[in-house]
Design a protein around this motif. Structure first.
Motif, mmCIF file in Angstrom:
data_model
loop_
_atom_site.group_PDB
_atom_site.id
_atom_site.type_symbol
_atom_site.label_atom_id
_atom_site.label_comp_id
_atom_site.label_asym_id
_atom_site.label_seq_id
_atom_site.Cartn_x
_atom_site.Cartn_y
_atom_site.Cartn_z
ATOM 1 N N THR A 56 -21.469 -18.841 -22.820
ATOM 2 C CA THR A 56 -20.667 -19.661 -23.726
ATOM 3 C C THR A 56 -20.680 -21.097 -23.236
ATOM 4 O O THR A 56 -20.313 -21.372 -22.092
ATOM 5 N N ARG A 57 -21.091 -21.999 -24.113
ATOM 6 C CA ARG A 57 -21.185 -23.400 -23.725
ATOM 7 C C ARG A 57 -19.796 -24.007 -23.615
ATOM 8 O O ARG A 57 -19.032 -24.018 -24.571
ATOM 9 N N ARG A 58 -19.489 -24.516 -22.432
ATOM 10 C CA ARG A 58 -18.171 -25.118 -22.180
ATOM 11 C C ARG A 58 -18.228 -26.633 -22.234
ATOM 12 O O ARG A 58 -17.225 -27.296 -22.474
ATOM 13 N N ALA A 59 -19.369 -27.174 -21.918
ATOM 14 C CA ALA A 59 -19.589 -28.628 -21.903
ATOM 15 C C ALA A 59 -21.092 -28.799 -21.948
ATOM 16 O O ALA A 59 -21.822 -27.818 -21.792
ATOM 17 N N PRO A 60 -21.583 -30.012 -22.156
ATOM 18 C CA PRO A 60 -23.042 -30.154 -22.182
ATOM 19 C C PRO A 60 -23.683 -29.621 -20.902
ATOM 20 O O PRO A 60 -23.381 -30.097 -19.801
ATOM 21 N N TYR A 65 -22.131 -23.551 -18.811
ATOM 22 C CA TYR A 65 -21.940 -22.293 -19.535
ATOM 23 C C TYR A 65 -21.059 -21.341 -18.739
ATOM 24 O O TYR A 65 -21.167 -21.239 -17.517
ATOM 25 N N ALA A 66 -20.212 -20.630 -19.459
ATOM 26 C CA ALA A 66 -19.430 -19.560 -18.847
ATOM 27 C C ALA A 66 -20.145 -18.239 -19.096
ATOM 28 O O ALA A 66 -20.732 -18.020 -20.158
ATOM 29 N N ALA A 67 -20.105 -17.356 -18.113
ATOM 30 C CA ALA A 67 -20.732 -16.046 -18.241
ATOM 31 C C ALA A 67 -19.828 -15.022 -17.587
ATOM 32 O O ALA A 67 -18.916 -15.363 -16.824
ATOM 33 N N ASP A 68 -20.069 -13.773 -17.916
ATOM 34 C CA ASP A 68 -19.307 -12.694 -17.285
ATOM 35 C C ASP A 68 -20.308 -11.651 -16.808
ATOM 36 O O ASP A 68 -20.993 -11.021 -17.617
ATOM 37 N N LEU A 69 -20.425 -11.504 -15.503
ATOM 38 C CA LEU A 69 -21.425 -10.571 -14.950
ATOM 39 C C LEU A 69 -20.904 -9.141 -15.097
ATOM 40 O O LEU A 69 -19.853 -8.798 -14.560
ATOM 41 N N SER A 70 -21.688 -8.354 -15.815
ATOM 42 C CA SER A 70 -21.244 -6.991 -16.104
ATOM 43 C C SER A 70 -21.512 -6.058 -14.929
ATOM 44 O O SER A 70 -22.579 -6.110 -14.307
ATOM 45 N N ALA A 71 -20.553 -5.191 -14.655
ATOM 46 C CA ALA A 71 -20.698 -4.217 -13.567
ATOM 47 C C ALA A 71 -21.762 -3.177 -13.881
ATOM 48 O O ALA A 71 -22.197 -2.434 -12.996
ATOM 49 N N ASP A 72 -22.189 -3.119 -15.145
ATOM 50 C CA ASP A 72 -23.217 -2.132 -15.499
ATOM 51 C C ASP A 72 -24.587 -2.473 -14.918
ATOM 52 O O ASP A 72 -25.482 -1.637 -14.910
ATOM 53 N N TRP A 73 -24.771 -3.710 -14.458
ATOM 54 C CA TRP A 73 -26.086 -4.139 -13.964
ATOM 55 C C TRP A 73 -26.104 -4.238 -12.439
ATOM 56 O O TRP A 73 -26.806 -5.071 -11.872
ATOM 57 N N THR A 74 -25.330 -3.380 -11.798
ATOM 58 C CA THR A 74 -25.240 -3.479 -10.343
ATOM 59 C C THR A 74 -26.019 -2.360 -9.649
ATOM 60 O O THR A 74 -26.289 -1.303 -10.216
#
Lengths: 274, 274
Positions: A13-17, A20-29
């Motif tokens: 998600t673009r927060r500023a130019p 980006y915000a992201a959320d690292l999913s526990a499914d990819w661990t």
């Protein structure tokens, strides 16, 4: 597209130019640590938004510290924009428990437009010889939970050549090669972004070399060479030289149309089990 | 050490913390453009000064614009320092005629101490089979000035396997491989820094593929795997896949003690002659 897990979990998600915000999913661990290929795809998505060209051609990542599930911030910088290629940089940060921000991984990447390239192919490379999918082995075929078993195995559709899974029953070949079929369990077809995941999603060659312990990536560079055709991918990873506690791991990814779609090489450390 | 041309021409002068002045020597050019391996060595020297560890383990370079002989500024950033490894970034800038500064190349690099590594080696890699030095061919053996002839050939001691120089007489093999002996003409022995030059100092595989035009590097990553023994090096470069106007070029460097001391891969563009 965004209804697939890969697309949801690599959303930024673009927060500023350029931020980006992201959320690292526990499914990819794997053992609680976020997979390096998934991280590449996340950073690759942010750069695809920040740069004027859509597709990663060459992405070089230096891994600084393990990433954990949870929130993260990606900061990108546009280094150069050209007509055919553009170059960017991106870093992924996470907050430590004391609130200080730690950089987990930094990449330099050159982007282009795969669909704008001419169709010429001249290659001496050959796809790896892998038995048909139904004769290959997945996590459910293991006699006991595999050392490589991890959250990530549930969302991948990975079927390994039986000739390269001796390590799962205590008989590694010693050759340093693992081959198999790769897909996403929900059937999402490959695209240039998901190839960044594919090159670092197999169990490590270290298993086939019979090494105990783990082999964290120091650096990984991937070249995306063509847009992959729909359907399953074939992946081979090989290590030729283990020396001084470091090894290289080369990956090749071939699509359903027998085209070499990605090449990667990583330098990894061979650490003894604590 | 500083009496050799390589050391003089890769010298950098610290102007401020992390900022270095350099002077790109015209002796390291090909068709007037500064060689990419020489640039890597320059940046590598600056990073070796800026980082707490002495030797490049993995250096990833993205080439942004051609570099020209003359003054340059290198700006480094320490990204992470650890006990065994540290990571840094460096960019080389030159001033355009209008005085604006242009970034020519940017690298991410992870450094360590080769002399601190254990001696274990487990390898399936084999040195390239190259005839003895005296049976290989140098620039003086060419019937006419070679297409690869350039300033740089005078300061290198490069002798190519006759089986891989058909392109010099209009008969490229089409295999995409060039092999040969590599040294510096003044006899300077190889070290971890000079390996950064070595991986990008042979004529391009594109010659052996029979391509007209030139193949500028987009990205190059090199892994230095061991400190090289004194004496001549053997180098092989190979291209397996030319597709969509891009090709990879893999280099392996072996030392006089038959040890694989460096591996590299670059992504290059195949441009038609204008």
């Amino acid at each position: 597209m965004d209804s697939t897990q890969f697309d949801r979990d690599t959303a930024v998600t673009r927060r500023a130019p350029g931020v980006y915000a992201a959320d690292l999913s526990a499914d990819w661990t794997v053992f609680g640590v976020v997979n390096g290929g998934y991280l590449l795809a996340l950073l690759g998505r942010a750069l695809g938004d920040a740069l004027p060209h859509p597709h990663p051609f060459s992405v070089s990542a230096h891994y600084l510290a393990p990433s954990l599930p949870g929130p993260a911030v990606i900061r990108t910088e546009t280094v150069r924009t050209g007509r055919t290629l553009s170059t960017g940089q991106a870093s992924l940060f996470q907050c430590a428990q004391d609130g200080t921000e730690t950089e987990r991984i930094r990449v330099l990447a050159t982007y282009g437009d795969l669909d704008a390239l001419p169709d010429d192919v001249r290659t001496s490379a050959k796809p790896p010889e892998i038995p048909p999918y139904e004769h290959c082995l997945g996590p459910a075929d293991a006699p006991a939970p595999l050392p490589g078993s991890a959250e990530i195995t549930r969302i991948l559709d990975l079927r390994l050549d039986p000739a390269t899974v001796g390590w799962a029953v205590g008989a590694p070949s010693g050759k340093g090669e693992i081959r198999g079929w790769f897909g996403l369990a929900d059937g999402r077809d490959p695209d240039p972004l998901s190839l960044l995941l594919t090159v670092d999603a197999l169990p490590p060659t270290a298993f086939d070399l019979g090494l105990a312990g783990w082999t964290p990536t120091v650096e990984l560079t991937v070249h995306v060479r063509a847009r992959p055709a729909p359907g399953p991918l074939r992946v081979s990873i090989t290590t030729r030289n283990l020396a001084g506690g470091f090894l290289e791991e080369d990956a090749e990814v071939w699509d359903a149309a027998d085209r070499l779609v990605a090449q990667s090489r990583q330098l990894a450390r061979a650490l003894r089990r604590p």
